[in-house]
Design a protein around this motif. Structure first.
Motif, PDB file in Angstrom:
ATOM      1  N   GLU A 376      14.399  13.331  45.044  1.00 26.17           N
ATOM      2  CA  GLU A 376      15.883  13.874  45.044  1.00 26.17           C
ATOM      3  C   GLU A 376      16.635  14.661  43.712  1.00 26.17           C
ATOM      4  N   LYS A 377      17.295  15.023  43.973  1.00 23.73           N
ATOM      5  CA  LYS A 377      17.982  16.146  43.139  1.00 23.73           C
ATOM      6  C   LYS A 377      19.283  15.559  42.288  1.00 23.73           C
ATOM      7  N   GLU A 378      19.375  14.451  41.384  1.00 20.71           N
ATOM      8  CA  GLU A 378      19.642  13.233  40.494  1.00 20.71           C
ATOM      9  C   GLU A 378      20.924  14.241  39.807  1.00 20.71           C
ATOM     10  N   GLN A 380      21.392  17.631  39.252  1.00 20.37           N
ATOM     11  CA  GLN A 380      21.584  18.992  39.563  1.00 20.37           C
ATOM     12  C   GLN A 380      23.145  18.859  40.123  1.00 20.37           C
ATOM     13  N   LEU A 381      23.949  19.958  39.541  1.00 25.39           N
ATOM     14  CA  LEU A 381      25.208  19.252  40.132  1.00 25.39           C
ATOM     15  C   LEU A 381      25.577  20.171  41.906  1.00 25.39           C
ATOM     16  N   PRO A 382      26.111  18.975  42.700  1.00 23.47           N
ATOM     17  CA  PRO A 382      25.904  19.684  43.980  1.00 23.47           C
ATOM     18  C   PRO A 382      26.405  21.472  43.996  1.00 23.47           C
TER      19      PRO A 382
END
Lengths: 390, 97
Positions: A376-378, A380-382
């Motif tokens: 996951e890339k929780e 990070q900003l999209p």
């Protein structure tokens, strides 16, 4: 007088009956999970009585029946198969037929095509005649199956082609899709070899493809092979191993296709009621006898069915208890799980082995293992710039 | 409707977001086990539910961040947000009048 308030019981409609019409089969497939008797020639000698078939359906309509699956053994071996189809047709029910295709002549194909709501699957395990016939155990059955598909297509039924993946055909998924396209099939489904009945022997013989390779193959089918064809492709692994997109995308998803265990019941060739075809090899999962037991009684009062209704998915064990998709997946196949462990709540063998080997997708677990980081890339900003509207 | 687009939305802090390799994601409630699938647009929106951005601002962020955004995106965003509020996954604070 009993002053207790009436108990409110949840209602489970019996949506579909799976009829395992014959106790024998004209092929002897190495991976068959039913293990019927081999019939060299002629019509079935061990089959469900036509009158009983009609009586079961008549009883089931009152319990919510909307569809019937005819399978086997080999359903087209049944000496009165055309009459059985007519009974389903007259009842206005959805008809599903699972066949090896070898007996699907023009006459029977036309009969099948006359049913308004019909779905047929034909098993072809390889586009290579020798491999298909090695798997299916009978010379000549490849071209018979191909002819069966052509007959169905000629009368407007585009069947699904089903291939079970094993070592001997694992490199032939793409050629099989090309064959399906050329025959006019409607879709292709890839099954995983299951360690049930004859499949157990295949595992013992080393014919089963390693789970890591199966997972990789599934991604390839999902992400690459599916882009080369207009046919819908279904890679039948437990849901934890399928992308969310392949299940839920309104554009390219093809649904979850989970077992309808809460709404189905099996009927074996001898008239026994069972969880499904697993009753052929596991007597514990037989619930009664259609010749003597009212279907309503079996459906509503079977201890095993009621256990399943009350316990699934909450009681699932092992990795299934931790899986975020358990409410949809329902343990993938309770029949298989019970066959392997004699425990209704045992985890599915594929998922458990994948978990034990660190191959289970961490994002699908309530508590991912500490040694298996999430993808996951929780934090990070999209990064959606120029990504295109999904 | 106009009032809704000025609502500032906040994700339920109990809900866990699990992003996957293809930019889809799973939302789940660890207490109940309830699980939902999010497509990439849903993920984009979810990450903006911090109580500071209005529905209108989130919609505008989508328009400036992606190509080929359809005209009806505003309605899609609103429908999505109404769904997740109904499911208890987020809540909205209406502007004081």
């Amino acid at each position: 007088m009993n002053n207790e308030p009436n108990e409110i019981k949840p209602f489970f409609p019996l949506g579909e009956l799976y009829f395992y019409l014959t106790g024998d089969c004209n092929l002897r497939c190495r991976h068959c999970w039913i293990k019927p008797k081999y019939l060299l020639a002629g019509r079935s000698s061990s089959y469900l009585d036509k009158t009983l078939f009609a009586e079961i359906i008549a009883q089931a309509v009152g319990l919510g029946l909307s569809g019937v699956k005819l399978t086997g053994g080999e359903p087209l071996l049944h000496p009165q198969i055309a009459d059985l189809i007519a009974i389903v047709q007259k009842g206005g029910l959805r008809l599903t037929i699972e066949t090896n295709g070898t007996l699907c002549n023009r006459e029977i194909a036309e009969k099948i095509a006359s049913v308004e709501n019909v779905f047929v699957s034909v098993s072809i395990d390889s586009p290579d005649q020798d491999i298909h016939e090695w798997i299916r155990g009978k010379k000549g059955c490849f071209f018979e199956a191909v002819a069966g598909v052509k007959n169905l297509v000629q009368f407007g039924v585009r069947p699904q082609i089903i291939m079970t993946i094993m070592h001997s055909n694992k490199d032939q998924l793409e050629p099989l899709v090309r064959l399906a396209e050329s025959l006019g099939a409607g879709s292709v489904k890839f099954n995983i070899l299951q360690p049930t009945a004859r499949g157990e022997q295949m595992f013992a013989d080393g014919e089963a493809v390693d789970i890591a390779e199966l997972i990789k193959l599934g991604k390839w089918v999902d992400e690459e092979l599916s882009k080369t064809t207009k046919l819908p492709l279904y890679y039948d692994v437990p849901l934890a191993f399928r992308s969310l997109k392949s299940m839920f995308s309104p554009k390219s998803g093809n649904g979850c296709h989970t077992c309808g265990i809460f709404r189905i019941l099996g009927v074996l060739a001898d008239g026994s009621y069972a969880l499904c075809g697993i009753g052929e090899t596991v007597p514990d999962l037989i619930f009664g006898d259609a010749a003597h037991d009212p279907l309503k009684n079996v459906w509503e009062n079977s201890a095993v069915l009621n256990d399943i209704r009350a316990g699934l998915p909450a009681k699932l064990k092992g990795v299934c208890s931790e899986c975020l998709l358990k409410h949809v997946c329902l343990g993938s196949c309770i029949a298989q799980n019970y066959y392997s462990n004699r425990d209704l709540w045992a985890p599915h063998w594929f998922c458990q082995e994948a978990y034990n080997r660190g191959l289970f997708p961490a994002s699908r677990l309530r508590r991912p293992p500490e040694n298996q980081p999430l993808q996951e890339k929780e934090k990070q900003l999209p990064e959606a710039k120029n990504s295109g509207y999904p | 409707m106009d009032e809704y687009i000025n609502t500032k939305m906040t994700a339920n802090p109990l809900i866990v977001l699990r992003e996957e390799f293809d930019d889809w994601a799973i939302l789940f409630n660890p207490d109940t086990g309830d699980t939902y699938a999010l497509n990439p647009l849903g993920v984009f929106i979810w990450k903006r539910l911090d109580g500071t951005q209005t529905v209108s601002e989130i919609t505008e962020a989508i328009r400036t961040s992606a190509e080929n955004v359809p005209d009806e995106v505003g309605k899609e965003v609103e429908d999505f947000l109404r769904d997740i509020v109904r499911l208890g996954l987020a809540s909205g604070e209406k502007p004081s009048s």
